[in-house]
Scaffold this active site. Sequence first.
Site, PDB file in Angstrom:
ATOM      1  N   GLU A   1      -4.785   7.753  -2.893  1.00 31.81           N
ATOM      2  CA  GLU A   1      -5.244   6.472  -2.356  1.00 31.81           C
ATOM      3  C   GLU A   1      -5.509   5.471  -3.485  1.00 31.81           C
ATOM      4  OE1 GLU A   1      -4.894   6.010   0.704  1.00 31.81           O
ATOM      5  OE2 GLU A   1      -6.033   4.201   1.199  1.00 31.81           O
TER       6      GLU A   1
ATOM      7  N   HIS B   1       0.837  -1.206   0.000  1.00 38.13           N
ATOM      8  CA  HIS B   1       0.000   0.000   0.000  1.00 38.13           C
ATOM      9  C   HIS B   1       0.876   1.262   0.000  1.00 38.13           C
ATOM     10  CE1 HIS B   1      -3.698   2.291   1.127  1.00 38.13           C
ATOM     11  NE2 HIS B   1      -2.817   3.098   1.688  1.00 38.13           N
ATOM     12  N   GLU B   2       1.798   1.329   0.943  1.00 32.01           N
ATOM     13  CA  GLU B   2       2.636   2.529   1.047  1.00 32.01           C
ATOM     14  C   GLU B   2       3.573   2.656  -0.156  1.00 32.01           C
ATOM     15  OE1 GLU B   2       1.571   4.551   3.066  1.00 32.01           O
ATOM     16  OE2 GLU B   2       0.478   3.253   4.468  1.00 32.01           O
TER      17      GLU B   2
ATOM     18  N   HIS C   1       1.732   4.508  -2.785  1.00 37.64           N
ATOM     19  CA  HIS C   1       1.754   5.958  -2.540  1.00 37.64           C
ATOM     20  C   HIS C   1       3.100   6.555  -2.975  1.00 37.64           C
ATOM     21  CE1 HIS C   1      -1.974   6.776  -0.452  1.00 37.64           C
ATOM     22  NE2 HIS C   1      -1.763   5.871   0.485  1.00 37.64           N
TER      23      HIS C   1
HETATM   24 ZN    ZN Z   1      -3.189   5.175   1.926  1.00 37.85          ZN
END
Ligand code: ZN
Length: 501
Positions: free
Chosen positions: A295, A265-266, A269
Amino acid sequence: MNDPYQTLLKKVHETHDIEKAIQVLSWDKETNMPAAGNTARIQQMTTLRRLRHHIFTSDEMGELIEAAGAELNGVDYHSREASLIRYLRRAYADERKLPDDFVQRVSKVSGEAHPAWVQARANNDFAHFQPHLEQVIALVQEMADLYGYEDEKYDPLLDKFEHGMKTAEVHSIFQVLKEGLKPLLAAIAEQPDAVDNRILHQHFPVNKQQEFANYIATAVGYDFSRGHLGTVVHPFATSFSRDDARITTRWNPGFLNAALFGTLHEAGHAMYEQGTDPGLARTPLARGTSSGIHESQSRMIENIVGRSLGFWQAHFPRLQGLFPQQLGGATAVAFYRAVNKVQPSYIRVEADELTYNFHIILRFELEQAMLEGDLKVADLPTAWNDKMQALLGVTPPTNALGCLQDVHWTRPGFGYFPTYALGNLYAAQFYEAMTAQNPAIAEDMAQGDPASLVAWLRENIHQHGRKYTPAELVQRATGQPLTPHAFMRYATRKFGELYRL
Ligand code: ZN
């Protein structure tokens, strides 16, 4: 130095550098700093924030923006220069709307609300947090009035995170999502044992998890030569420049998902920030355009890539090699099924790809009710539990597992929560568009190779940074405005197959 745009740019670089210095201090505070350093660190960050605010909101800055705007009048709308002027005019006007005393009160109220929330959550004591939340809500109401609005009080707050989007639009998108997900979740609930995820709940030594996290982040395209992976309690990604975009994660030796999907997830980003056009450097355009689009990049890597069958067929043998005792008897297919188990639960950050959206809809509705004064803070726990029951069919046994779980309401940042679910919708829409434009992307994904997917993101999303508004970006990349239907098609197909519906 007579060129107004160049003079403006110099000021922009200055405020940008101060902002990034604050972010370095903040990153260090979360990752390395001894707890005893907290007071001094907050003072250092407050000083830099004040300095930046003074430069940015000065009359001189306003005059420079207008002079440069006049100089550039008629320049191509799609140029960096025109985008920067558009962005600065808006940010300058907004920041000037908040008086210094208001900004200081926000700082004070949030500073006191945070430790009160930590204690209230630890002791499951909502009454301890209640007066602080009441102060936060009063600030949020005041902030909405200071910014001003035409339609709904929630609009100017949402606009800070998803520029250009209206509350009414989010509301109608969430209605479609709610109505579409309900029958899907009901069908899945009829067979709670169809997917077994016990394999994920075993002892997984942290050093091996770290090794795999490094491997898998690289496999999805995160560039470690311009990045770094640190350990924290609440994971996040941050960037100081496109050549230094860092990620953090937390390690749970008893459950594989936290670090595994948290890292992906990170990484999603940070890849957005690593992919911005170098020409945007040292300006506010050198970052993701909105919270929702940001996101979408993390959800794309975490879910659409990281929770796909092809991906695990390609990478499961490596994971198995690191954990032969725990995973030796399992197959890639069993692992893929396990990481996609759907189960209503109390905690947002642990929720699966489908029920997650209901956690967000709940918060969006409660924020509006509190903002409008329709819901008293004292009645929040009951309202929370009633909505959990109505949306997910579960009632949290404690407020710590209910309305006290998130840190967000210690600050007047209403309008942020909906962007989490919008990210899921944008991601599905981007994926549908890219595979329609280039069917080879879906074929590569079936082989577990996301390189062509990431190349599409670089070209259509990352490089633009904040040059375009979210609505402009989505229209350019997919040929239509944001719609919830792409996500519903994605979810229905994926979970229909998983649960044989
Ligand atoms: Zn996030």
